[in-house]
Design an enzyme around this catalytic site. Structure first.
Site, PDB file in Angstrom:
ATOM      1  N   ARG A 232       5.446  -0.404  -5.777  1.00  0.00           N
ATOM      2  CA  ARG A 232       5.337  -0.907  -4.602  1.00  0.00           C
ATOM      3  C   ARG A 232       4.431  -2.140  -4.797  1.00  0.00           C
ATOM      4  O   ARG A 232       4.392  -3.064  -3.958  1.00  0.00           O
ATOM      5  CB  ARG A 232       4.876  -0.039  -3.527  1.00  0.00           C
ATOM      6  CG  ARG A 232       6.211   0.945  -3.407  1.00  0.00           C
ATOM      7  CD  ARG A 232       5.507   2.030  -2.368  1.00  0.00           C
ATOM      8  NE  ARG A 232       5.062   1.557  -1.060  1.00  0.00           N
ATOM      9  CZ  ARG A 232       6.163   1.755   0.062  1.00  0.00           C
ATOM     10  NH1 ARG A 232       7.092   2.395  -0.137  1.00  0.00           N
ATOM     11  NH2 ARG A 232       5.750   1.477   1.265  1.00  0.00           N
TER      12      ARG A 232
ATOM     13  N   LYS B 112      13.688 -14.971  -9.939  1.00  0.00           N
ATOM     14  CA  LYS B 112      13.474 -13.952 -10.909  1.00  0.00           C
ATOM     15  C   LYS B 112      12.505 -14.381 -11.813  1.00  0.00           C
ATOM     16  O   LYS B 112      11.592 -13.847 -12.326  1.00  0.00           O
ATOM     17  CB  LYS B 112      14.761 -13.338 -11.677  1.00  0.00           C
ATOM     18  CG  LYS B 112      15.758 -12.758 -10.855  1.00  0.00           C
ATOM     19  CD  LYS B 112      15.318 -11.285 -10.827  1.00  0.00           C
ATOM     20  CE  LYS B 112      14.799 -10.881  -9.377  1.00  0.00           C
ATOM     21  NZ  LYS B 112      15.079 -10.855  -8.396  1.00  0.00           N
TER      22      LYS B 112
ATOM     23  N   LYS C 252       6.881  -4.185  -3.841  1.00  0.00           N
ATOM     24  CA  LYS C 252       8.189  -3.936  -3.765  1.00  0.00           C
ATOM     25  C   LYS C 252       8.797  -4.132  -2.446  1.00  0.00           C
ATOM     26  O   LYS C 252       9.724  -4.204  -2.089  1.00  0.00           O
ATOM     27  CB  LYS C 252       8.492  -2.615  -4.360  1.00  0.00           C
ATOM     28  CG  LYS C 252       9.938  -2.168  -4.506  1.00  0.00           C
ATOM     29  CD  LYS C 252      10.688  -2.914  -5.482  1.00  0.00           C
ATOM     30  CE  LYS C 252      12.265  -2.619  -5.420  1.00  0.00           C
ATOM     31  NZ  LYS C 252      12.905  -3.651  -6.206  1.00  0.00           N
TER      32      LYS C 252
ATOM     33  N   ASN D  26      -1.913   2.245   5.773  1.00  0.00           N
ATOM     34  CA  ASN D  26      -1.169   1.152   5.416  1.00  0.00           C
ATOM     35  C   ASN D  26      -1.020   0.251   6.555  1.00  0.00           C
ATOM     36  O   ASN D  26      -0.654   1.043   7.612  1.00  0.00           O
ATOM     37  CB  ASN D  26       0.355   1.649   5.104  1.00  0.00           C
ATOM     38  CG  ASN D  26       0.438   2.265   3.415  1.00  0.00           C
ATOM     39  OD1 ASN D  26      -0.800   2.444   3.015  1.00  0.00           O
ATOM     40  ND2 ASN D  26       1.369   2.771   3.179  1.00  0.00           N
ATOM     41  N   GLY D  27      -0.942  -0.851   6.492  1.00  0.00           N
ATOM     42  CA  GLY D  27      -0.382  -1.834   7.513  1.00  0.00           C
ATOM     43  C   GLY D  27      -1.726  -2.604   7.823  1.00  0.00           C
ATOM     44  O   GLY D  27      -2.574  -2.926   7.204  1.00  0.00           O
TER      45      GLY D  27
ATOM     46  N   CYS E  78       0.664  -1.186  -0.098  1.00  0.00           N
ATOM     47  CA  CYS E  78      -0.162   0.068   0.034  1.00  0.00           C
ATOM     48  C   CYS E  78       0.623   1.387   0.022  1.00  0.00           C
ATOM     49  O   CYS E  78       1.821   1.245   0.517  1.00  0.00           O
ATOM     50  CB  CYS E  78      -0.909  -0.080   1.131  1.00  0.00           C
ATOM     51  SG  CYS E  78      -1.890  -1.452   1.545  1.00  0.00           S
TER      52      CYS E  78
ATOM     53  N   GLU F  64      18.063 -17.630  -6.850  1.00  0.00           N
ATOM     54  CA  GLU F  64      17.988 -16.211  -7.458  1.00  0.00           C
ATOM     55  C   GLU F  64      17.393 -16.161  -8.846  1.00  0.00           C
ATOM     56  O   GLU F  64      16.595 -15.378  -9.119  1.00  0.00           O
ATOM     57  CB  GLU F  64      19.252 -15.403  -7.087  1.00  0.00           C
ATOM     58  CG  GLU F  64      19.042 -13.826  -7.730  1.00  0.00           C
ATOM     59  CD  GLU F  64      17.658 -13.043  -7.062  1.00  0.00           C
ATOM     60  OE1 GLU F  64      17.015 -13.499  -6.048  1.00  0.00           O
ATOM     61  OE2 GLU F  64      17.195 -12.048  -7.674  1.00  0.00           O
TER      62      GLU F  64
ATOM     63  N   GLU G  89       8.890 -15.019 -10.515  1.00  0.00           N
ATOM     64  CA  GLU G  89       8.206 -13.593 -10.106  1.00  0.00           C
ATOM     65  C   GLU G  89       7.679 -12.941 -11.286  1.00  0.00           C
ATOM     66  O   GLU G  89       6.500 -12.337 -11.295  1.00  0.00           O
ATOM     67  CB  GLU G  89       8.807 -12.935  -9.075  1.00  0.00           C
ATOM     68  CG  GLU G  89      10.085 -12.168  -9.175  1.00  0.00           C
ATOM     69  CD  GLU G  89      10.866 -11.731  -7.919  1.00  0.00           C
ATOM     70  OE1 GLU G  89      10.116 -11.543  -7.104  1.00  0.00           O
ATOM     71  OE2 GLU G  89      11.978 -11.469  -8.081  1.00  0.00           O
TER      72      GLU G  89
ATOM     73  N   HIS H 154      18.197 -36.521  -4.762  1.00  0.00           N
ATOM     74  CA  HIS H 154      17.437 -36.717  -3.574  1.00  0.00           C
ATOM     75  C   HIS H 154      15.958 -36.413  -3.814  1.00  0.00           C
ATOM     76  O   HIS H 154      15.422 -35.915  -2.776  1.00  0.00           O
ATOM     77  CB  HIS H 154      18.040 -36.033  -2.424  1.00  0.00           C
ATOM     78  CG  HIS H 154      19.297 -36.501  -2.285  1.00  0.00           C
ATOM     79  ND1 HIS H 154      19.659 -37.728  -1.682  1.00  0.00           N
ATOM     80  CD2 HIS H 154      20.589 -36.146  -2.380  1.00  0.00           C
ATOM     81  CE1 HIS H 154      21.051 -38.020  -1.584  1.00  0.00           C
ATOM     82  NE2 HIS H 154      21.556 -36.674  -2.017  1.00  0.00           N
TER      83      HIS H 154
ATOM     84  N   TRP I 230      -3.143  -2.814  -1.445  1.00  0.00           N
ATOM     85  CA  TRP I 230      -2.593  -4.182  -1.524  1.00  0.00           C
ATOM     86  C   TRP I 230      -3.450  -4.826  -0.650  1.00  0.00           C
ATOM     87  O   TRP I 230      -3.221  -4.724   0.644  1.00  0.00           O
ATOM     88  CB  TRP I 230      -1.154  -4.087  -1.328  1.00  0.00           C
ATOM     89  CG  TRP I 230      -0.561  -5.394  -1.859  1.00  0.00           C
ATOM     90  CD1 TRP I 230       0.003  -5.910  -3.146  1.00  0.00           C
ATOM     91  CD2 TRP I 230      -0.122  -6.526  -1.116  1.00  0.00           C
ATOM     92  NE1 TRP I 230       0.347  -7.152  -2.934  1.00  0.00           N
ATOM     93  CE2 TRP I 230       0.498  -7.656  -1.814  1.00  0.00           C
ATOM     94  CE3 TRP I 230      -0.235  -6.884   0.359  1.00  0.00           C
ATOM     95  CZ2 TRP I 230       0.984  -8.637  -1.441  1.00  0.00           C
ATOM     96  CZ3 TRP I 230      -0.062  -8.315   0.800  1.00  0.00           C
ATOM     97  CH2 TRP I 230       0.726  -9.137  -0.246  1.00  0.00           C
TER      98      TRP I 230
HETATM   99  C1  G6P Z   1       9.641  -8.068  -1.835  1.00  0.00           C
HETATM  100  C2  G6P Z   1      10.155  -7.719  -3.243  1.00  0.00           C
HETATM  101  C3  G6P Z   1      11.542  -8.328  -3.335  1.00  0.00           C
HETATM  102  C4  G6P Z   1      12.595  -8.131  -2.182  1.00  0.00           C
HETATM  103  C5  G6P Z   1      11.873  -8.517  -0.869  1.00  0.00           C
HETATM  104  C6  G6P Z   1      12.755  -7.954   0.374  1.00  0.00           C
HETATM  105  O1  G6P Z   1       9.364  -9.469  -1.844  1.00  0.00           O
HETATM  106  O2  G6P Z   1       9.325  -8.053  -4.155  1.00  0.00           O
HETATM  107  O3  G6P Z   1      12.169  -7.946  -4.629  1.00  0.00           O
HETATM  108  O4  G6P Z   1      13.686  -8.950  -2.407  1.00  0.00           O
HETATM  109  O5  G6P Z   1      10.638  -7.586  -0.742  1.00  0.00           O
HETATM  110  O6  G6P Z   1      12.515  -6.672   0.293  1.00  0.00           O
HETATM  111  P1  G6P Z   1      14.049  -5.847   0.864  1.00  0.00           P
HETATM  112  O7  G6P Z   1      13.343  -4.336   0.532  1.00  0.00           O
HETATM  113  O8  G6P Z   1      13.912  -6.016   2.334  1.00  0.00           O
HETATM  114  O9  G6P Z   1      14.985  -6.292   0.106  1.00  0.00           O
END
Ligand code: G6P
Length: 609
Positions: A27, A486, A604, A98-99, A2, A482, A489, A505, A74
Site C-alpha cells: 500500500r 506506468k 496502492k 490511518n487518515g 498507512c 496510461e 510511476e 500545440h 505514509w
Molecule cells: C493510487 C494507485 C494507482 C491507482 C489509484 C486509484 O494512486 O497507486 O495505481 O490507480 O490510486 O486507485 P483505485 O483503487 O481507486 O483504483
C-alpha cells in the site's frame, strides 16, 4: 497508504502483526512500528524504512505480549521519522491511526494549555492526547474514545490499547477502512483483509462512525452514541497464497503475466452464448438502464484512464452522453445532474477517498443509479453503490495497477453492451461480433505477452533518458496516458501522454534526439492521421518507437523503430495495446533499479484526500 494491524489473542501476537504489516507493504509507506503489552510493560519499537528493518529490531529487542497493534505510516503530518511513526503513546494509552485529523491544530493548542507535551508532529498524537485528557475526566475509556471522536473532524481508522486494561482493543472507523478478523479465541483488526489472511478468512466490515471493542472471545460493535450494531460476518474467497510472487521477480511482473487468467475470470459466467448474462452487474434487471440519458464516470489514477476509454465505448454502443472526471475535482464541482443519469465509479481498491467522497456527493445530487466497477468485494464503494461489477482480477499487490486496469476495461465494455442492448442501440449482429472478439481476449492477451523479450531489449534504449512522450489518437489516447503514467510511476522517467493531434500545440517544442517518443498505433481508422503526426515528430529529430499492428506505411529506419504486435479486433485494441506498455515500464524500472512494486512516495490505496 498507512496500514493498521492489531490482535488480541492467547499467544504472542508480534509475528502475526509483523506478517500483517508485510502484507500491507504494497500500500506504500515510509516507516513502521509495533507495540505489544506484556505484564504491564509496553514494548514499543519503531523504524524508518522497510518492514524488514522492524522485523530485525523485533528479533533483537523482543516484543512479547498477547495484545498488540502495529502500523505502516505514509507521512501526511510531519516528515517520515521514528518520532512520527506509529504507534503513538500518551501515558497509559497507545494508538495507531490511518487518515487525517483536520482540526488537529486547534485541538493541539488547547491540549498544550492543559499541559500536554508533544513528541511528534503528527495529528495522531493530538487525537491520542485528547482521548487521554477526556479519560482523566470521565475515568471511562470507551466514553472518552467516543467523545473524542465526536470532537475531531477528518477521517480515521483507529486501534487503541490501554496499558491499564490489557484485555481490550478499541477500534473505530470514519473515512478510513477497518476490518475485524474473527479467530478462535483470538480476534484481529486491520485496514485491509489481506493483512489477516494467514490467521482468518472471516471478517466484519466496520461502517462509517462505528466503534468496536475486541477481546479474545468477544466483538462488540456500537455507533458513536453507544447503540449496539448487529454486523454480518463475511467469508473471504481470497487465501494467503493470493499474495505470493510465485516464479516472478516482482508482483508487478506476475500481475502483468496473470492478465490472460484475470480477463478469463472477469468473463466467467458472464457470457451466455451471444448475450451478456445480466448477473454481470450485481443487482440489475432487464429494464434498469432503458431510460438512461447521461453517464458520469468518476475515478482516480489508472482507474480514471479506464474511464476515459469507457467513454468511447459508452457513446458508441449506448448513444448516451458520457463524461469522465478525476474524483478529486468532481467532488468540489457544482455538477449539474440531468434526469436519468447514471454515476459510475471505477476503483481497484474500492477505498480511494476522493472516489468514495464523490459517490457520496453524487447520491445527494439526484443520480438515478450508481454503479461501481471494483476489484475488492466488501470495500466501501461496493457497499455504498446501487450496483457493482466485480472485475475479479484477484489481489493486486504491485502499486502500479496492471491487471486491475485491463479487467476494468473489459468490465466497462461489458457494461456498455448491456446498456446499449437495453436502450436498443446495439444490433444483434454487432453484439455477436463483439462477444466473439471478447471470447478471444485471453488467448490474444497471451500472444501480446509473447513480445516480452522484444520489449526488454527495447527498454535498454530508454536507459539514461530523462523524459519521454507517449502519443495516441481516439480511444488509444487514454492508453497513451496510461503508458506514460506506468513509466513515470515505476521507472521515475518523466513521461507525458498526448493526443497526437495536440502535439503541434505545445509539446513539439520539447522534441529533440534525447526525447524518445512512443506511438501507440494499432491498425484502425485513425492510423493515417497518426502517421502524419509521427512525420511531424520525425522531422524534429525525435527517436520514435511505434507499437503497431497491421499494415502501414511506417518503416523501420535510423530514427524510428517499429514494434510489430499481433493483429486483433479493433474493439480489443485498448486492452491489448496496454500490455506492451506495461512491459516497457516494468523493464525500464528494472534497468533503473527502482523499487518496482513499491515506488517511492506512492501508495496502492489512497485513503486520504
Ligand atoms: C493510487 C494507485 C494507482 C491507482 C489509484 C486509484 O494512486 O497507486 O495505481 O490507480 O490510486 O486507485 P483505485 O483503487 O481507486 O483504483
Amino acid at each position: 497508504m498507512c496500514g493498521i494491524v492489531g490482535a488480541v489473542a492467547q499467544r504472542n501476537v508480534s509475528q502475526i502483526l509483523l506478517e500483517g504489516l508485510s502484507r500491507l507493504e504494497y500500500r506504500g509507506y515510509d516507516s513502521a512500528g509495533i507495540c505489544t503489552l506484556d505484564n504491564g510493560e509496553c514494548h514499543l519499537i519503531k523504524t524508518l524504512g522497510k518492514v524488514n528493518k522492524l522485523k530485525e529490531a523485533v528479533k533483537e529487542e523482543g516484543c512479547p505480549g498477547f495484545i498488540g497493534i502495529a502500523h505502516t505510516r505514509w507521512a501526511t503530518h510531519g516528515v517520515p521519522s521514528t518520532a512520527n511513526a506509529h504507534p503513538h503513546v500518551c501515558d497509559n494509552l497507545i494508538m495507531v491511526h490511518n487518515g487525517i485529523i483536520e482540526n488537529f491544530a486547534s485541538l493541539k493548542e488547547d491540549l498544550i494549555t492543559k499541559g500536554y507535551n508533544f513528541k511528534s508532529q503528527t495529528d495522531t498524537e493530538v487525537l491520542l492526547c485528547l482521548i487521554h485528557s477526556l479519560l482523566k475526566t470521565s475515568g471511562n475509556l470507551m466514553s472518552a474514545f467516543r467523545t473524542a471522536l465526536k470532537e475531531v473532524k477528518g477521517s480515521f481508522g483507529l486501534a487503541l490499547m490501554d496499558k491499564n486494561d490489557p484485555e481490550r482493543l478499541l477500534v473505530a472507523r470514519c473515512g478510513s477502512p477497518l476490518i475485524i478478523g474473527l479467530g478462535i479465541g483470538e480476534n484481529f483488526v486491520a485496514s485491509d483483509t489481506l493483512a489477516l489472511l494467514p490467521v482468518t478468512r472471516r471478517f466484519i466490515y466496520l461502517e462509517e462512525n462505528e466503534l468496536a471493542v475486541l477481546t479474545t472471545d468477544t466483538i462488540e460493535v456500537t455507533d458513536l452514541d453507544g447503540h449496539k450494531v448487529e454486523k454480518n460476518i463475511v467469508e473471504s474467497d481470497l487465501d494467503a497464497e493470493s499474495i505470493s510472487k510465485g516464479k516472478y521477480r516482482h508482483f508487478m511482473q506476475k500481475e502483468i503475466f496473470e492478465q490472460p487468467l484475470s480477463l478469463q475470470n472477469t468473463l466467467l459466467g458472464r457470457l451466455d452464448n451471444d448475450e451478456i448474462a445480466l448477473e454481470t452487474v450485481v443487482g440489475i434487471n432487464s429494464d434498469t438502464f432503458k431510460k438512461l440519458d447521461n453517464i458520469q464516470i468518476v475515478a482516480c489514477g489508472t482507474s480514471y484512464h479506464a474511464g476515459l476509454v469507457g467513454r468511447y465505448w459508452f457513446e458508441e454502443l449506448t448513444h448516451v452522453t458520457t463524461n469522465v472526471e478525476i474524483a478529486s475535482e468532481y467532488r468540489y464541482r457544482k455538477a449539474v445532474v440531468k434526469p436519468n443519469s447514471l454515476f459510475i465509479t471505477i476503483s481497484q481498491s474500492g477505498e480511494t477517498a476522493d472516489t468514495l467522497a464523490s459517490l457520496r456527493i453524487a447520491k445527494e445530487q439526484g443520480y438515478e443509479h450508481s454503479i461501481c466497477i471494483c476489484n475488492v468485494n466488501g470495500s466501501s464503494l461496493v457497499r455504498e453503490s446501487d450496483f457493482t461489477i466485480f472485475t475479479k482480477a484477484g489481489a493486486e499487490i504491485g502499486v502500479a495497477s496492471t491487471k486491475a486496469f485491463t479487467t476494468q476495461l473489459l468490465s466497462l465494455l461489458l457494461l456498455a453492451l448491456i446498456i446499449g442492448k437495453q436502450k436498443g442501440c446495439v444490433a444483434q449482429a454487432q453484439q455477436q461480433n463483439i462477444i466473439e472478439a471478447i471470447r478471444k481476449l485471453p488467448a490474444l492477451c497471451e500472444e501480446f505477452l509473447a513480445c516480452d523479450k522484444n520489449i526488454q531489449s527495447l527498454a535498454e534504449k530508454f536507459s539514461g533518458k530523462r523524459h519521454c512522450l507517449f502519443l495516441g489518437r481516439g480511444i488509444m489516447y487514454p492508453i497513451a496516458l496510461e503508458g506514460a503514467l506506468k513509466l513515470k510511476e515505476i521507472s521515475y522517467i518523466h513521461a507525458e501522454g498526448y493526443a497526437a493531434g495536440e502535439l503541434k500545440h505545445g509539446p513539439i517544442a520539447l522534441i529533440d534526439k534525447e526525447m524518445p517518443v512512443v506511438v501507440v498505433a494499432p491498425d484502425n481508422a485513425l492510423m493515417d492521421k497518426l502517421i502524419s503526426n509521427v512525420e511531424e515528430v520525425r522531422a524534429r529529430g525525435a527517436l520514435i518507437y511505434i507499437f503497431k499492428s497491421g499494415e502501414s506505411d511506417i518503416k523501420n529506419d535510423s530514427q524510428s523503430k517499429i514494434i510489430n504486435l499481433p493483429d486483433c479486433p479493433e474493439v480489443l485494441q485498448p486492452i491489448l495495446f496496454t500490455i506492451p506498455l506495461q512491459l516497457l515500464a516494468y523493464h525500464c524500472a528494472v534497468i533503473n533499479g527502482t523499487d518496482v512494486d513499491q515506488p517511492r512516495n506512492l501508495a496502492k490505496s489512497v485513503t486520504v484526500e
